[in-house]
Design a protein around this motif. Structure first.
Motif, mmCIF file in Angstrom:
data_model
loop_
_atom_site.group_PDB
_atom_site.id
_atom_site.type_symbol
_atom_site.label_atom_id
_atom_site.label_comp_id
_atom_site.label_asym_id
_atom_site.label_seq_id
_atom_site.Cartn_x
_atom_site.Cartn_y
_atom_site.Cartn_z
ATOM 1 N N PHE A 186 0.830 -1.200 0.000
ATOM 2 C CA PHE A 186 0.000 0.000 0.000
ATOM 3 C C PHE A 186 0.871 1.259 0.000
ATOM 4 C CE2 PHE A 186 -2.649 -3.343 1.715
ATOM 5 C CZ PHE A 186 -3.888 -3.107 1.119
ATOM 6 N N PRO A 187 0.350 2.365 -0.508
ATOM 7 C CA PRO A 187 1.103 3.624 -0.499
ATOM 8 C C PRO A 187 1.594 3.963 0.913
ATOM 9 C CG PRO A 187 -0.854 3.852 -1.856
ATOM 10 C CD PRO A 187 -0.965 2.509 -1.183
ATOM 11 N N GLY A 188 2.838 4.402 1.003
ATOM 12 C CA GLY A 188 3.441 4.700 2.290
ATOM 13 C C GLY A 188 4.339 3.605 2.803
ATOM 14 N N ASP A 189 4.266 2.404 2.202
ATOM 15 C CA ASP A 189 5.131 1.275 2.542
ATOM 16 C C ASP A 189 4.981 0.788 3.977
ATOM 17 O OD1 ASP A 189 6.184 1.272 -0.014
ATOM 18 O OD2 ASP A 189 7.879 2.569 0.524
ATOM 19 N N LYS A 190 3.842 1.075 4.621
ATOM 20 C CA LYS A 190 3.611 0.608 5.983
ATOM 21 C C LYS A 190 2.790 -0.680 6.032
ATOM 22 C CE LYS A 190 5.686 3.636 8.656
ATOM 23 N NZ LYS A 190 6.768 3.220 9.582
ATOM 24 N N TRP A 191 1.960 -0.902 5.013
ATOM 25 C CA TRP A 191 1.086 -2.075 4.985
ATOM 26 C C TRP A 191 1.353 -2.875 3.721
ATOM 27 C CZ3 TRP A 191 -2.098 -3.405 9.006
ATOM 28 C CH2 TRP A 191 -2.359 -2.416 9.956
ATOM 29 N N GLN A 192 1.318 -4.173 3.871
ATOM 30 C CA GLN A 192 1.550 -5.058 2.724
ATOM 31 C C GLN A 192 0.598 -6.254 2.800
ATOM 32 O OE1 GLN A 192 5.317 -7.541 2.247
ATOM 33 N NE2 GLN A 192 5.713 -5.929 0.736
ATOM 34 N N GLY A 220 -4.441 -18.725 1.307
ATOM 35 C CA GLY A 220 -4.061 -18.013 2.514
ATOM 36 C C GLY A 220 -3.939 -16.524 2.261
ATOM 37 N N VAL A 221 -4.242 -15.728 3.279
ATOM 38 C CA VAL A 221 -4.135 -14.267 3.214
ATOM 39 C C VAL A 221 -3.312 -13.794 4.403
ATOM 40 C CG1 VAL A 221 -5.359 -12.076 3.197
ATOM 41 C CG2 VAL A 221 -6.366 -14.063 2.053
ATOM 42 N N PHE A 222 -2.293 -12.956 4.129
ATOM 43 C CA PHE A 222 -1.394 -12.441 5.160
ATOM 44 C C PHE A 222 -1.364 -10.917 5.052
ATOM 45 C CE2 PHE A 222 -0.204 -16.594 3.803
ATOM 46 C CZ PHE A 222 0.329 -17.262 4.888
ATOM 47 N N LEU A 223 -1.602 -10.233 6.160
ATOM 48 C CA LEU A 223 -1.554 -8.772 6.189
ATOM 49 C C LEU A 223 -0.449 -8.345 7.137
ATOM 50 C CD1 LEU A 223 -2.792 -6.077 5.267
ATOM 51 C CD2 LEU A 223 -4.300 -6.198 7.272
ATOM 52 N N GLN A 229 11.417 -0.373 8.761
ATOM 53 C CA GLN A 229 11.810 -1.158 7.591
ATOM 54 C C GLN A 229 12.337 -2.535 7.967
ATOM 55 O OE1 GLN A 229 14.606 1.150 5.346
ATOM 56 N NE2 GLN A 229 13.082 2.627 4.638
ATOM 57 N N LYS A 230 12.868 -2.676 9.167
ATOM 58 C CA LYS A 230 13.476 -3.931 9.574
ATOM 59 C C LYS A 230 12.553 -4.843 10.376
ATOM 60 C CE LYS A 230 18.300 -2.376 9.727
ATOM 61 N NZ LYS A 230 19.512 -2.298 10.570
ATOM 62 N N PHE A 231 11.354 -4.384 10.667
ATOM 63 C CA PHE A 231 10.472 -5.169 11.547
ATOM 64 C C PHE A 231 9.040 -5.128 11.038
ATOM 65 C CE2 PHE A 231 7.712 -5.286 15.405
ATOM 66 C CZ PHE A 231 7.974 -6.604 15.772
ATOM 67 N N THR A 232 8.380 -6.291 11.075
ATOM 68 C CA THR A 232 6.975 -6.347 10.683
ATOM 69 C C THR A 232 6.204 -7.292 11.586
ATOM 70 O OG1 THR A 232 5.440 -6.775 8.869
ATOM 71 C CG2 THR A 232 7.335 -8.211 9.009
ATOM 72 N N VAL A 233 4.949 -6.959 11.825
ATOM 73 C CA VAL A 233 4.019 -7.868 12.490
ATOM 74 C C VAL A 233 2.933 -8.207 11.480
ATOM 75 C CG1 VAL A 233 4.467 -7.076 14.832
ATOM 76 C CG2 VAL A 233 2.750 -5.896 13.451
ATOM 77 N N LEU A 234 2.356 -9.407 11.595
ATOM 78 C CA LEU A 234 1.394 -9.837 10.586
ATOM 79 C C LEU A 234 0.316 -10.715 11.188
ATOM 80 C CD1 LEU A 234 2.015 -13.096 9.655
ATOM 81 C CD2 LEU A 234 4.152 -12.002 8.991
ATOM 82 N N GLY A 235 -0.830 -10.729 10.501
ATOM 83 C CA GLY A 235 -1.916 -11.638 10.820
ATOM 84 C C GLY A 235 -2.224 -12.486 9.599
ATOM 85 N N LEU A 236 -2.764 -13.676 9.815
ATOM 86 C CA LEU A 236 -3.005 -14.577 8.691
ATOM 87 C C LEU A 236 -4.252 -15.422 8.903
ATOM 88 C CD1 LEU A 236 -2.076 -17.856 9.299
ATOM 89 C CD2 LEU A 236 0.045 -16.630 9.773
ATOM 90 N N GLY A 257 -3.890 -16.971 12.722
ATOM 91 C CA GLY A 257 -2.712 -16.768 13.543
ATOM 92 C C GLY A 257 -2.028 -15.447 13.272
ATOM 93 N N GLY A 258 -0.804 -15.345 13.743
ATOM 94 C CA GLY A 258 -0.041 -14.122 13.575
ATOM 95 C C GLY A 258 1.424 -14.367 13.862
ATOM 96 N N GLY A 259 2.219 -13.328 13.637
ATOM 97 C CA GLY A 259 3.641 -13.482 13.874
ATOM 98 C C GLY A 259 4.412 -12.203 13.631
ATOM 99 N N ALA A 260 5.722 -12.352 13.494
ATOM 100 C CA ALA A 260 6.599 -11.195 13.297
ATOM 101 C C ALA A 260 7.839 -11.626 12.542
ATOM 102 C CB ALA A 260 6.993 -10.585 14.640
ATOM 103 N N LYS A 261 8.454 -10.657 11.842
ATOM 104 C CA LYS A 261 9.724 -10.870 11.153
ATOM 105 C C LYS A 261 10.655 -9.714 11.501
ATOM 106 C CE LYS A 261 7.751 -13.236 7.111
ATOM 107 N NZ LYS A 261 7.684 -13.271 5.621
#
Length: 297
Positions: A186-192, A220-223, A229-236, A257-261
């Motif tokens: 998405f615009p702004g590079d905060k959401w993918q 599967g869908v992952f948000l 830039q070095k850290f992300t949290v996600l739901g799936l 579920g969810g997680g982080a990278k």
């Protein structure tokens, strides 16, 4: 197995150090690898991508033969460790080749979940070993949609018997697998947003495997959200549907579920995921705990 795990860790650290030394004179990239190199992204010629992913699934309830009613069972735990290796081979970054390796360790009979790391396959409640390998290719079928890719693999089983002394290890059958990947930032590079459709055609002698002559579809869908830039949290959310093509067995389940990278350095990133199986038919109702390391250089 412990020596193998140690060797893999050492390999990742070595690749990481080598890449750091080789990139000291380069400008810092605008985006980290976890932002740029999603599964939808193909590698440039000469690039390497090595991922070591570990999945521990444990259950004390299931829905096998219960007409939709949960039943309590002695704990069963299934550990899967995979190594996926890919490299870019085309000048226009449109084709990658790879190899997928899989190791499993399973325990039943109410044993503790962490007993899968005992690797005591001689025990009547446990089995472990390398179970399959798969040559693979990854390509971009639509040249005007660069963030849509397909990964095709042919899984070859290494197990002699699926079940021994009541302990299941892995499927004894061939799998023709196609995974369809698409992502949108998405615009702004905060959401993918990342989406995947995994298709697996299982074939072989019907008596060799419960899964042979069936088609498994897993969308599967992952948000993901990037605080930095070095850290992300996600739901799936994932759903899996096994379609009977002549083996008299079908099943389905849904997991959330969810997680982080986190990007450790220019080469190495780490991820952790958790999922819970919330519904299904003729399936287990357990949880997964996952951790992975990825080196890209």
């Amino acid at each position: 197995m412990k020596k193998i795990i140690g060797l893999l860790v050492l390999t990742f650290v070595t690749f990481s150090s080598f890449s750091q030394e080789g990139n000291d004179t380069q400008d810092t990239p605008q985006k980290s690898n976890i932002q740029t190199y999603t599964p939808s992204k193909l590698l440039n010629k000469g690039q390497w991508d090595i991922k070591w992913f570990n999945n521990l699934y444990t259950q004390t309830k299931d829905l096998f033969g219960t007409n939709g009613r949960k039943r309590t069972i002695p704990r069963e735990t299934f550990f899967t460790s995979t190594v996926d290796i890919f490299t870019g081979v085309s000048e226009n970054s449109s084709f990658n080749v790879g190899l997928l390796l899989e190791f499993r360790s399973n325990v039943i009979g109410g044993r503790d979940a962490l007993d899968v790391f005992s690797f005591d396959g001689e025990n009547a409640t446990a089995r472990s070993g390398f179970t399959s390998f798969a040559p693979a290719v990854k390509f971009n079928p639509l040249k005007n949609v660069s963030n849509f890719t397909v990964q095709t693999a042919f899984h070859i089983p290494l197990v002699d018997n699926e079940v021994e002394n009541g302990v299941f290890l892995d499927q004894k059958g061939f799998i023709f697998q196609n995974r369809f990947f698409y992502d949108y930032t998405f615009p702004g590079d905060k959401w993918q947003l990342f989406t995947e459709l995994n298709t697996e055609y299982n074939f072989g002698k019907k008596e060799n495997s419960f899964a042979n002559n069936s088609l498994n579809l897993t969308p599967g869908v992952f948000l993901s959200y990037f605080p930095s830039q070095k850290f992300t949290v996600l739901g799936l959310v994932q759903h899996s549907q096994r379609i009977d093509l002549g083996n008299d067995f079908s099943q389905d389940f849904t997991a959330v579920g969810g997680g982080a990278k986190y990007q450790l350095n220019k080469t190495l990133n780490i991820e952790a995921l958790y999922t819970n199986f919330v519904r299904g038919n003729d399936t287990g109702l357990g949880q997964t705990f996952n951790i992975g390391l990825r080196a890209l250089f």
